[in-house]
Design an enzyme around this catalytic site. Structure first.
Site, short mmCIF file in Angstrom:
data_model
loop_
_atom_site.label_atom_id
_atom_site.label_comp_id
_atom_site.label_asym_id
_atom_site.label_seq_id
_atom_site.Cartn_x
_atom_site.Cartn_y
_atom_site.Cartn_z
N CYS A 1 8.14 87.47 38.58
CA CYS A 1 7.60 86.37 37.78
C CYS A 1 6.98 86.91 36.48
O CYS A 1 6.08 87.75 36.51
CB CYS A 1 6.55 85.60 38.58
SG CYS A 1 5.68 84.34 37.61
N HIS B 1 1.21 76.55 34.88
CA HIS B 1 0.44 76.88 33.68
C HIS B 1 0.16 75.60 32.91
O HIS B 1 0.85 74.60 33.04
CB HIS B 1 1.17 77.91 32.80
CG HIS B 1 2.53 77.50 32.35
ND1 HIS B 1 3.62 77.49 33.19
CD2 HIS B 1 2.98 77.07 31.15
CE1 HIS B 1 4.69 77.09 32.52
NE2 HIS B 1 4.33 76.82 31.29
N ASN C 1 4.05 70.86 32.33
CA ASN C 1 5.44 70.47 32.54
C ASN C 1 5.80 70.78 33.99
O ASN C 1 5.55 71.89 34.47
CB ASN C 1 6.36 71.24 31.59
CG ASN C 1 6.03 70.98 30.14
OD1 ASN C 1 5.59 69.91 29.77
ND2 ASN C 1 6.22 71.99 29.30
N HIS D 1 0.05 82.69 42.25
CA HIS D 1 1.37 82.16 41.91
C HIS D 1 1.67 80.93 42.74
O HIS D 1 1.70 80.98 43.97
CB HIS D 1 2.46 83.20 42.15
CG HIS D 1 3.82 82.66 41.80
ND1 HIS D 1 4.39 82.89 40.58
CD2 HIS D 1 4.67 81.87 42.48
CE1 HIS D 1 5.56 82.27 40.53
NE2 HIS D 1 5.75 81.63 41.68
N THR E 1 9.98 75.91 31.92
CA THR E 1 10.94 77.01 31.83
C THR E 1 10.48 78.24 32.60
O THR E 1 11.29 79.07 32.96
CB THR E 1 11.21 77.40 30.37
OG1 THR E 1 9.98 77.75 29.74
CG2 THR E 1 11.87 76.25 29.61
N ASP F 1 0.68 81.08 23.19
CA ASP F 1 2.08 80.79 23.45
C ASP F 1 2.92 81.52 22.41
O ASP F 1 2.59 81.50 21.22
CB ASP F 1 2.33 79.28 23.38
CG ASP F 1 3.67 78.89 23.95
OD1 ASP F 1 4.70 79.34 23.41
OD2 ASP F 1 3.70 78.14 24.94
N HIS G 1 5.83 79.16 37.20
CA HIS G 1 4.49 79.60 37.61
C HIS G 1 3.59 78.58 36.94
O HIS G 1 3.64 78.43 35.71
CB HIS G 1 4.21 81.01 37.08
CG HIS G 1 2.87 81.57 37.46
ND1 HIS G 1 2.75 82.79 38.06
CD2 HIS G 1 1.62 81.09 37.33
CE1 HIS G 1 1.45 83.05 38.28
NE2 HIS G 1 0.75 82.01 37.82
#
Length: 123
Positions: A8, A99, A86, A47, A94, A31, A97
């Site tokens: 990951c 976030h 998302n 995770h 995408t 980001d 994990h």
């Protein structure tokens, strides 16, 4: 450290990344593809693939995560901002994990505390 996966990307960033902010259990990073002048990601050390699995966090840890999101926004100088998660590929996730995206226009440079100014400059 809570459970992590070797395959990951965000687990590896949690282990050894460049952070805007870090506390036990959570990190914040800029980001790499910002969608706003200030675009910070908050990543839990534990995770879980997505927000669907939020129940895997004990209630106290989930509360701390939300507080960390709010405190991170404040530390990077945001008073008005959007928090986004998302969930799933069709929603734009995408990296699988959990976030949180913190997006905002950002303060005027004169209003920034020194630590937050560094975070904004790194964008």
């Amino acid at each position: 450290m809570p459970s992590q996966r070797d395959d990951c990307l965000f687990c590896s960033i949690v282990r050894e990344g460049t952070y805007v902010r870090k506390e036990k259990g959570f990190v914040a990073i800029n980001d790499i593809n910002p969608l706003a002048p200030v675009h910070v990601l908050v990543i839990p050390e534990r995770h879980v693939d997505s927000f669907r699995e939020i129940g895997e966090f004990p209630a106290r840890e989930a509360k701390r995560m939300l507080e960390f999101v709010a405190e991170t926004a404040r530390e990077v100088g945001l008073t008005d901002y959007r928090v986004q998660v998302n969930v799933g590929p069709s929603a734009g996730q995408t990296i699988f994990h959990l976030h949180w995206h913190i997006l905002g226009e950002g303060p005027k440079p004169d209003d920034l505390p020194a630590r937050a100014e560094t975070a904004v400059v790194e964008l």
